[in-house]
Design an enzyme around this catalytic site. Structure first.
Site, PDB file in Angstrom:
ATOM      1  CE  LYS A 295      17.591   3.511  11.666  1.00  0.00           C
ATOM      2  NZ  LYS A 295      17.507   2.091  11.300  1.00  0.00           N
ATOM      3  CG  ASP A 365      20.635   1.422  12.395  1.00  0.00           C
ATOM      4  OD1 ASP A 365      20.008   2.026  13.287  1.00  0.00           O
ATOM      5  OD2 ASP A 365      20.205   1.234  11.252  1.00  0.00           O
ATOM      6  NE  ARG A 369      20.200  -5.720  18.255  1.00  0.00           N
ATOM      7  CZ  ARG A 369      20.123  -6.461  17.150  1.00  0.00           C
ATOM      8  NH1 ARG A 369      20.853  -7.551  17.024  1.00  0.00           N
ATOM      9  NH2 ARG A 369      19.305  -6.117  16.184  1.00  0.00           N
TER      10      ARG A 369
HETATM   11  N1  BES Z   1      14.838   1.241  15.204  1.00  0.00           N
HETATM   12  C1  BES Z   1      15.422   0.334  14.289  1.00  0.00           C
HETATM   13  C2  BES Z   1      14.441  -0.721  13.803  1.00  0.00           C
HETATM   14  C3  BES Z   1      13.437  -0.256  12.799  1.00  0.00           C
HETATM   15  C4  BES Z   1      13.827   0.095  11.524  1.00  0.00           C
HETATM   16  C5  BES Z   1      12.107  -0.250  13.121  1.00  0.00           C
HETATM   17  C6  BES Z   1      12.877   0.494  10.608  1.00  0.00           C
HETATM   18  C7  BES Z   1      11.159   0.127  12.210  1.00  0.00           C
HETATM   19  C8  BES Z   1      11.541   0.504  10.958  1.00  0.00           C
HETATM   20  C9  BES Z   1      16.593  -0.392  14.945  1.00  0.00           C
HETATM   21  O1  BES Z   1      17.324   0.347  15.854  1.00  0.00           O
HETATM   22  C10 BES Z   1      17.521  -0.788  13.852  1.00  0.00           C
HETATM   23  O2  BES Z   1      18.064   0.087  13.238  1.00  0.00           O
HETATM   24  N2  BES Z   1      17.666  -2.078  13.635  1.00  0.00           N
HETATM   25  C11 BES Z   1      18.492  -2.562  12.598  1.00  0.00           C
HETATM   26  C12 BES Z   1      19.245  -3.751  13.133  1.00  0.00           C
HETATM   27  C13 BES Z   1      20.352  -4.221  12.220  1.00  0.00           C
HETATM   28  C14 BES Z   1      21.443  -3.190  12.168  1.00  0.00           C
HETATM   29  C15 BES Z   1      20.872  -5.527  12.748  1.00  0.00           C
HETATM   30  C16 BES Z   1      17.598  -2.959  11.428  1.00  0.00           C
HETATM   31  O3  BES Z   1      16.497  -3.462  11.655  1.00  0.00           O
HETATM   32  O4  BES Z   1      17.988  -2.708  10.291  1.00  0.00           O
HETATM   33 ZN    ZN Z   2      16.319   1.890  16.761  1.00  0.00          ZN
HETATM   34 MN    MN Z   3      18.855   1.463  14.883  1.00  0.00          MN
END
Ligand code: BES
Ligand code: ZN
Ligand code: MN
Length: 532
Positions: A295, A365, A369
């Site tokens: 990230k 990331d 899931r």
């Molecule tokens: N934990 C995150 C989702 C998240 C991000 C929640 C920011 C609240 C604030 C999750 O694991 C994630 O990183 N999701 C990605 C998915 C993508 C890679 C398809 C996202 O939401 O960017």
């Molecule tokens: Zn996450």
């Molecule tokens: Mn993530």
């Protein structure tokens, strides 16, 4: 904070602070009018003087009002008579608690259940009072020490104030109700207090940083709940047990971290053994760096909140055990970190899930899931009547819905309807998004049964579509709490959501409300409100 209920008498009660409503345009609710008469019109004189217009969110603290045995009187605005709705009542309560917190009073009596709120009964008003009270008085100060204080004292009052959080002075709140409602009010109070304790626990766990709140820490917290309640038992699957079972997706996330993962299993038995349990599944990523698909750095600290699903499942479990609800509940918490170690999963890796289906990890990331899919499959062992997973799953959910409702998905419309209803009642709302087959196409992979991401469009939905492939064995709902579980900015911190929604859902589901006569006859059924 300690809440109690008492039946209201005609005379003003002896208290450190009596809280009364005032309508807009100088109109007074019955009790306020009666006290106004006792004080020889002292209150109406002040209101006529223009000190309080009576809008929700306005208040006026009076001291030493003549003729009554109350040290203080707090008048709170209730808008024009007959116009209070859920939101305005919440605002009125919020204003009441913040005024009390800064007033220095240790004890107060509320005469606010008397105010009419459209479509709401006394039980709802009392529950909301306790919920709003818990939220406005919540502090997370256990990691702040007193060490900085002596140096700062007297140097800069504003700095001193910001560094030295004080415990809220308000300790006891008594809610006044009609005598005939007292017995019912006591039950409501106990339920609302248990919910508030659950929210408190969820907030505390989520606010802890990832160097303290590890998968093992969550396991210890689960054991703490079990120690407090005979009806609760805890066990956990470690990495070796996960390997033996074939949880390739969960393990693929955990392998990027040196902190061992845990699949925490908590069972609450409040009904006959033959009764199928409700399963709650909470995403417990104690820190989400994104893994190899790292990230960006901005606000990455907030990824300590990626275990809010787990925290709310623990909070709900604690609330249910405290209420001794007549149902069986199993909570499953896959807990791990998502980090970019030398052994971490790489984009393009293919893993075999517990269900046997294979997944191409196109983005490390999208780890939530991966840990949830194996847990959803594992839940089948408990033959649940229904299962609900709770996860800070996608940033896309926040883009779609903002920070007010949680995203809701379900393969069973009556379950979705029951969750929406519970959310509206508890002011912890959810909003349903579609889970249509069309979205499944976005998960196609050239190298495995599916990919773990579905492209830029409808990201919250494709994440839910991914999960749905592992939830075919029972009624299932998914709550995406990415936008609701915590707040950013100056008030950064966990909200404890959706503990109120889940707790209310379980209360309604197990039928105790109907049995207590707290539900209307047309909607209240003993059990099994979800159809087949
Ligand atoms: N934990 C995150 C989702 C998240 C991000 C929640 C920011 C609240 C604030 C999750 O694991 C994630 O990183 N999701 C990605 C998915 C993508 C890679 C398809 C996202 O939401 O960017
Ligand atoms: Zn996450
Ligand atoms: Mn993530």
């Amino acid at each position: 904070m300690e809440f109690s209920v008492k039946s209201r008498s005609a005379a003003a009660p002896r208290t450190a602070c009596l809280v009364l409503g005032v309508y807009e345009n100088g109109k007074l609710p019955a009790t306020t009018a009666a006290i106004d008469r006792t004080t020889d019109g002292y209150l109406s004189k002040i209101i006529k003087g223009g000190d309080l217009e009576g809008q929700p969110g306005q208040s006026l603290l009076l001291h030493a009002v003549p003729g009554i045995p109350c040290q203080r009187l707090l008048l709170v605005g209730a808008g024009p008579e007959g116009t209070l709705n859920d939101r305005a009542y919440g605002k009125l309560l919020g204003c009441t608690f913040s005024t009390l917190a800064s007033s220095g009073t240790r004890e107060a009596m509320f005469q606010l259940a008397e105010l009419e709120v459209e479509g709401r009964d006394t039980a709802w008003k009392l529950s909301q009072t306790i919920a709003v009270g818990q939220q406005s008085l919540y502090r997370f100060d256990r990691l702040k020490t007193a060490l900085a204080r002596p140096v700062l004292r007297g140097v800069s009052p504003s700095l001193e104030k910001s560094r030295a959080p004080k415990r809220p002075a308000l300790r006891r709140v008594c809610l006044l109700v009609e005598r005939k409602e007292l017995a019912k009010a006591k039950k409501t109070l106990a339920q609302a207090a248990a919910t508030a304790h659950g929210v408190d626990l969820a907030q505390d766990l989520a606010n802890l940083p990832a160097n303290i709140c590890t998968p093992n820490y969550l396991l210890k917290e689960a054991r703490k709940i079990a120690r407090g309640h005979k009806s609760v038992t805890v066990r956990a699957l470690n990495e070796a047990a996960m390997k033996k079972l074939g949880m390739g997706a969960l393990l693929s996330v955990a392998q990027g971290s040196r902190t061992p993962p845990q699949l925490i299993i908590i069972q609450y038995k409040g009904a006959a053994a033959r009764q199928k349990p409700v399963a709650l599944i909470g995403k417990g990523v104690t820190f989400d760096s994104g893994g190899i698909s790292l990230k960006p750095g901005a606000a990455m600290d907030e990824m300590k909140f990626d275990m809010c699903g787990a925290a709310t499942v623990l909070g709900t479990m604690a609330a249910v055990a405290e209420m001794k609800l007549p149902l069986n509940l199993v909570a499953l918490i896959p807990a791990t970190e998502n980090l970019p170690d030398g052994n971490a999963s790489k984009p393009g890796d293919v893993v075999t899930t517990l269900s046997g289906q294979t997944v191409e990890i196109l983005n490390t990331d999208a780890e939530g899931r991966l840990i949830l899919c194996d847990t959803l499959s594992y839940a089948a062992r408990f033959k649940p009547e229904l299962m609900i997973d709770v996860a800070t799953l996608t940033g896309a959910c926040m883009v779609a819905l903002g920070g007010h409702p949680s995203g809701l998905f379900s393969n069973h419309p009556p379950l979705a309807a029951a969750l929406l209803k519970a959310g509206t009642y508890s002011q912890d709302r959810a909003w349903e998004l579609p889970l249509w087959d069309e979205y499944q196409d976005q998960l196609k992979s050239n190298f495995a049964d599916m990919a773990n991401i579905g492209g830029r469009h409808g990201g919250a939905i494709t994440a839910a579509a991914f999960l749905s492939r592992f939830a075919t064995h029972t009624h299932w709902a998914h709550l995406d709490i990415a936008g609701t579980a915590w707040k950013s900015g100056a008030k950064k911190g966990a909200t404890g959501r959706p503990v109120p929604l889940l707790t209310r859902f379980l209360l309604e589901h197990c039928g105790v409300l109907a049995r207590d006569g707290l539900m209307s006859r047309s909607t209240g059924r003993a059990r099994g409100t979800l159809g087949q």
